[in-house]
Design a protein around this motif. Structure first.
Motif, mmCIF file in Angstrom:
data_model
loop_
_atom_site.group_PDB
_atom_site.id
_atom_site.type_symbol
_atom_site.label_atom_id
_atom_site.label_comp_id
_atom_site.label_asym_id
_atom_site.label_seq_id
_atom_site.Cartn_x
_atom_site.Cartn_y
_atom_site.Cartn_z
ATOM 1 N N LEU A 97 0.758 -0.930 0.161
ATOM 2 C CA LEU A 97 0.144 0.086 0.279
ATOM 3 C C LEU A 97 1.027 1.030 -0.285
ATOM 4 O O LEU A 97 0.432 2.100 0.954
ATOM 5 C CB LEU A 97 -1.082 0.001 1.248
ATOM 6 C CG LEU A 97 -1.842 -0.942 1.050
ATOM 7 C CD1 LEU A 97 -2.668 -0.814 2.626
ATOM 8 C CD2 LEU A 97 -3.408 -0.422 0.207
ATOM 9 N N ARG A 98 2.043 1.139 -0.621
ATOM 10 C CA ARG A 98 2.833 2.799 -1.028
ATOM 11 C C ARG A 98 2.339 3.967 -1.328
ATOM 12 O O ARG A 98 1.745 3.263 -2.271
ATOM 13 C CB ARG A 98 4.078 2.054 -1.930
ATOM 14 C CG ARG A 98 5.427 1.153 -0.652
ATOM 15 C CD ARG A 98 6.513 0.541 -1.231
ATOM 16 N NE ARG A 98 6.496 -0.606 -2.467
ATOM 17 C CZ ARG A 98 6.786 -0.826 -3.400
ATOM 18 N NH1 ARG A 98 8.338 0.232 -3.015
ATOM 19 N NH2 ARG A 98 6.673 -1.765 -4.092
ATOM 20 N N ASP A 99 1.933 4.857 -1.348
ATOM 21 C CA ASP A 99 1.313 5.654 -1.066
ATOM 22 C C ASP A 99 0.588 5.631 -1.247
ATOM 23 O O ASP A 99 0.073 6.460 -2.258
ATOM 24 C CB ASP A 99 2.507 5.936 -2.789
ATOM 25 C CG ASP A 99 3.719 6.418 -2.561
ATOM 26 O OD1 ASP A 99 4.677 6.886 -1.447
ATOM 27 O OD2 ASP A 99 4.655 6.089 -3.276
ATOM 28 N N ALA A 100 -0.528 4.448 -1.061
ATOM 29 C CA ALA A 100 -1.879 4.877 -0.781
ATOM 30 C C ALA A 100 -2.585 5.503 -0.402
ATOM 31 O O ALA A 100 -2.146 6.926 0.978
ATOM 32 C CB ALA A 100 -2.078 3.773 0.127
ATOM 33 N N ASP A 101 -3.300 7.215 -0.650
ATOM 34 C CA ASP A 101 -4.164 7.757 -0.338
ATOM 35 C C ASP A 101 -5.744 7.286 0.382
ATOM 36 O O ASP A 101 -6.505 6.981 0.001
ATOM 37 C CB ASP A 101 -4.614 8.568 -1.442
ATOM 38 C CG ASP A 101 -5.160 10.061 -0.603
ATOM 39 O OD1 ASP A 101 -5.278 10.387 0.979
ATOM 40 O OD2 ASP A 101 -4.688 10.755 -1.805
ATOM 41 N N PHE A 102 -5.317 7.462 1.732
ATOM 42 C CA PHE A 102 -7.039 6.498 3.146
ATOM 43 C C PHE A 102 -7.332 8.230 3.086
ATOM 44 O O PHE A 102 -8.204 8.245 4.633
ATOM 45 C CB PHE A 102 -6.295 6.004 3.429
ATOM 46 C CG PHE A 102 -6.259 4.319 2.961
ATOM 47 C CD1 PHE A 102 -6.951 3.403 3.160
ATOM 48 C CD2 PHE A 102 -4.574 4.184 3.368
ATOM 49 C CE1 PHE A 102 -7.008 2.880 2.881
ATOM 50 C CE2 PHE A 102 -4.240 2.717 3.340
ATOM 51 C CZ PHE A 102 -5.363 2.180 2.501
ATOM 52 N N ARG A 103 -6.919 8.957 2.922
ATOM 53 C CA ARG A 103 -7.117 10.734 3.504
ATOM 54 C C ARG A 103 -8.963 10.267 3.784
ATOM 55 O O ARG A 103 -10.149 10.524 3.243
ATOM 56 C CB ARG A 103 -6.966 11.512 3.214
ATOM 57 C CG ARG A 103 -6.203 11.907 2.981
ATOM 58 C CD ARG A 103 -5.265 13.556 2.253
ATOM 59 N NE ARG A 103 -5.590 12.809 0.946
ATOM 60 C CZ ARG A 103 -4.934 13.694 -0.031
ATOM 61 N NH1 ARG A 103 -4.434 15.903 0.225
ATOM 62 N NH2 ARG A 103 -5.444 13.577 -1.382
ATOM 63 N N GLU A 104 -9.469 10.796 5.342
ATOM 64 C CA GLU A 104 -10.626 11.070 6.013
ATOM 65 C C GLU A 104 -11.261 9.802 4.918
ATOM 66 O O GLU A 104 -12.548 9.418 5.027
ATOM 67 C CB GLU A 104 -11.707 11.643 4.420
ATOM 68 C CG GLU A 104 -11.147 13.279 5.367
ATOM 69 C CD GLU A 104 -11.766 15.058 4.854
ATOM 70 O OE1 GLU A 104 -12.862 14.227 4.219
ATOM 71 O OE2 GLU A 104 -11.516 14.569 3.979
ATOM 72 N N ALA A 105 -11.006 8.395 5.470
ATOM 73 C CA ALA A 105 -11.477 6.689 5.016
ATOM 74 C C ALA A 105 -11.987 6.394 6.423
ATOM 75 O O ALA A 105 -10.946 7.470 7.297
ATOM 76 C CB ALA A 105 -10.703 5.858 4.231
ATOM 77 N N ASN A 106 -12.544 5.471 6.694
ATOM 78 C CA ASN A 106 -13.358 4.789 7.809
ATOM 79 C C ASN A 106 -12.179 3.652 7.599
ATOM 80 O O ASN A 106 -12.926 2.948 6.625
ATOM 81 C CB ASN A 106 -14.158 4.853 7.860
ATOM 82 C CG ASN A 106 -14.859 4.436 9.048
ATOM 83 O OD1 ASN A 106 -14.654 3.664 9.940
ATOM 84 N ND2 ASN A 106 -16.258 4.331 9.589
ATOM 85 N N LEU A 107 -11.428 3.470 8.590
ATOM 86 C CA LEU A 107 -10.537 1.743 8.697
ATOM 87 C C LEU A 107 -10.510 1.616 9.722
ATOM 88 O O LEU A 107 -9.384 0.900 10.214
ATOM 89 C CB LEU A 107 -9.032 2.022 7.971
ATOM 90 C CG LEU A 107 -8.644 2.306 6.423
ATOM 91 C CD1 LEU A 107 -7.045 3.295 6.462
ATOM 92 C CD2 LEU A 107 -8.967 1.305 6.333
ATOM 93 N N SER A 108 -12.061 1.762 10.759
ATOM 94 C CA SER A 108 -11.893 1.403 12.129
ATOM 95 C C SER A 108 -11.873 0.217 11.750
ATOM 96 O O SER A 108 -13.164 -0.770 11.207
ATOM 97 C CB SER A 108 -12.964 1.731 12.476
ATOM 98 O OG SER A 108 -14.363 1.486 12.547
ATOM 99 N N ASN A 109 -11.001 -1.335 12.782
ATOM 100 C CA ASN A 109 -11.479 -2.426 12.546
ATOM 101 C C ASN A 109 -10.285 -2.621 11.819
ATOM 102 O O ASN A 109 -10.669 -3.890 11.386
ATOM 103 C CB ASN A 109 -12.670 -2.333 13.305
ATOM 104 C CG ASN A 109 -12.925 -2.484 15.297
ATOM 105 O OD1 ASN A 109 -12.190 -2.740 15.487
ATOM 106 N ND2 ASN A 109 -14.270 -2.858 15.040
ATOM 107 N N ALA A 110 -9.796 -2.461 10.717
ATOM 108 C CA ALA A 110 -9.218 -2.775 9.666
ATOM 109 C C ALA A 110 -8.112 -3.213 9.976
ATOM 110 O O ALA A 110 -7.526 -3.138 11.065
ATOM 111 C CB ALA A 110 -8.867 -1.741 8.603
ATOM 112 N N ARG A 111 -7.660 -4.395 9.158
ATOM 113 C CA ARG A 111 -6.642 -5.267 9.786
ATOM 114 C C ARG A 111 -5.736 -4.770 8.612
ATOM 115 O O ARG A 111 -5.812 -5.458 7.376
ATOM 116 C CB ARG A 111 -7.307 -6.395 10.096
ATOM 117 C CG ARG A 111 -8.171 -7.243 10.827
ATOM 118 C CD ARG A 111 -8.844 -8.377 10.309
ATOM 119 N NE ARG A 111 -10.277 -8.010 9.547
ATOM 120 C CZ ARG A 111 -10.710 -8.427 8.808
ATOM 121 N NH1 ARG A 111 -10.088 -10.144 8.937
ATOM 122 N NH2 ARG A 111 -11.705 -8.577 8.466
#
Ligand SMILES: Nc1nc2c(c(=O)[nH]1)N[C@H]1C(S)=C(S)[C@@H](COP(=O)(O)O)O[C@H]1N2
Ligand SMILES: [Mo]
Length: 348
Positions: A241-255
């Motif tokens: 996930l190099r340089d991936a863009d998760f801005r304002e994403a909901n990753l709650s509980n993500a593994r």
């Protein structure tokens, strides 16, 4: 047996995080509790009526679905079972819906049998003092033995129902309706087909989409655009996930264990309960993300750090100072120590 269910961590002894809604609906009427629906005698109790009833003491282990736990919380109040004696449920009553005095009429529900067996109660006091407003005062439900989303704040109505009515977290967010932490029932199963998942992964564009519980482990997702995506409970273990863009994403509980997140953008993301153990985080930006219950190192036997699982963190990782206080003490120490030893190596 461990007192902590799988993948839960203890908050500091004096801490009790505020999760979900922060305040009740503004309303000038005095607080009361109405019990209605499938009952012989619907009834309304004022707060004073409830305070005048015999109060029982309860010691409860709190387990939030976002992976923080607080053991031995001392409440007092009244068993729902005892309140139901006043209204006498009909034989048709199979479920209990708890409704809050809140902006979104927040609710949650339990099977009637579970309500009685688990000993769900109306809490009026915490550690001898009236329950604080941000924790659901003057009255909330506490359901021992279930993730804490089954413990509704600002209780206003109890409705006995023949059919279940899913609550806010269960219907709108996809939390599991049984919510047993000992069986790790956090989310309902994913609803994406394998084909849909494959097409999405190939497009590398998750932006703004609802992909909760997506199974994407071991994928090459370099430069993924996931801005604003709904990725609760997603599986990104061992991903590139190099340089991936998760801005304002909901990753709650993500593994995310073992993912390569070098240069990834996680600013303003919801990372509550997300697991970053073994991740390479160099150059990643965590500014203004929410980190309650997040992990950067795994624990042995629920208590000691397993150093071999620590995320790779140096001074190029961007955290706000204040932000780290949302973590459990073990996780905060791990990050502070990583940052300090990286700074030291740099200066040598
Ligand atoms: N009215 C209401 N009750 C609620 C919620 C909410 O958003 N609104 N959130 C639930 C969730 S997800 C949790 S973990 C607990 C949090 O309780 P606390 O803020 O007292 O820790 O309240 C539960 N009850
Ligand atoms: Mo929660």
């Amino acid at each position: 047996m461990s007192k902590l269910p799988a993948n839960q961590q203890l908050v500091a002894a004096n801490k009790w995080p505020i999760t979900g809604e922060k305040t009740p609906r503004k309303d000038d009427r005095p607080w009361s509790l109405t019990i209605s629906g499938e009952v012989a005698h619907a009834q309304q109790f004022s707060l004073d009526d409830l305070l005048a009833m015999p109060q029982r003491e309860f010691v409860v282990d709190i387990h939030c679905v976002t992976r923080w736990s607080k053991l031995g919380a001392k409440f007092s109040g009244i068993l729902v079972k005892d309140l139901l004696e006043f209204v006498r449920p009909n034989t048709a009553a199979g479920f209990v819906s708890f409704v809050a005095r809140s902006e979104r009429d927040h609710s949650t529900s339990l099977p009637l049998a579970d309500t009685l067996e688990l000993g769900a109660f109306v809490a009026l006091h915490y550690e001898g003092k009236p329950l604080a407003t941000d924790h659901g005062g003057p009255m909330r439900i506490v359901t021992p033995g279930r993730y804490f989303y089954k413990s509704l704040k600002w209780l206003e109505k109890i409705e006995l129902l023949a059919e279940d009515r899913l609550g806010y977290w269960e219907a709108d967010v996809g939390y599991h309706n049984t919510a047993d932490p000992w069986r790790e029932q956090r989310y309902i199963a994913p609803n994406l087909s394998r084909q849909e998942t494959r097409t999405l992964i190939e497009s590398r564009d998750f932006s703004g989409r609802d992909l909760r519980s997506i199974e994407a482990s071991r994928r090459e997702l370099r430069g993924l655009n996931a801005v604003g995506a709904q990725l609760r409970d997603a599986d990104f273990r061992e991903c590139d996930l190099r340089d991936a863009d998760f801005r304002e994403a909901n990753l709650s509980n993500a593994r995310l264990q073992g993912a390569d997140l070098r240069g990834a953008q996680l600013a303003d993301a919801d990372l509550e309960g997300a697991n970053f153990a073994r991740c390479d985080l160099r150059g990643a930006n965590f500014l203004k993300s929410s980190l309650f219950g997040a992990s950067f190192v795994d624990l042995n036997d629920d208590v000691t750090v397993d150093a071999s699982t620590g995320a790779r963190i140096d001074t190029t990782v961007r955290f706000g100072r204040q932000q780290l206080t949302a973590l459990t003490p073990i996780q905060e120490d791990f990050i502070q120590n990583s940052l300090a030893s990286a700074a030291k190596t740099q200066n040598e």
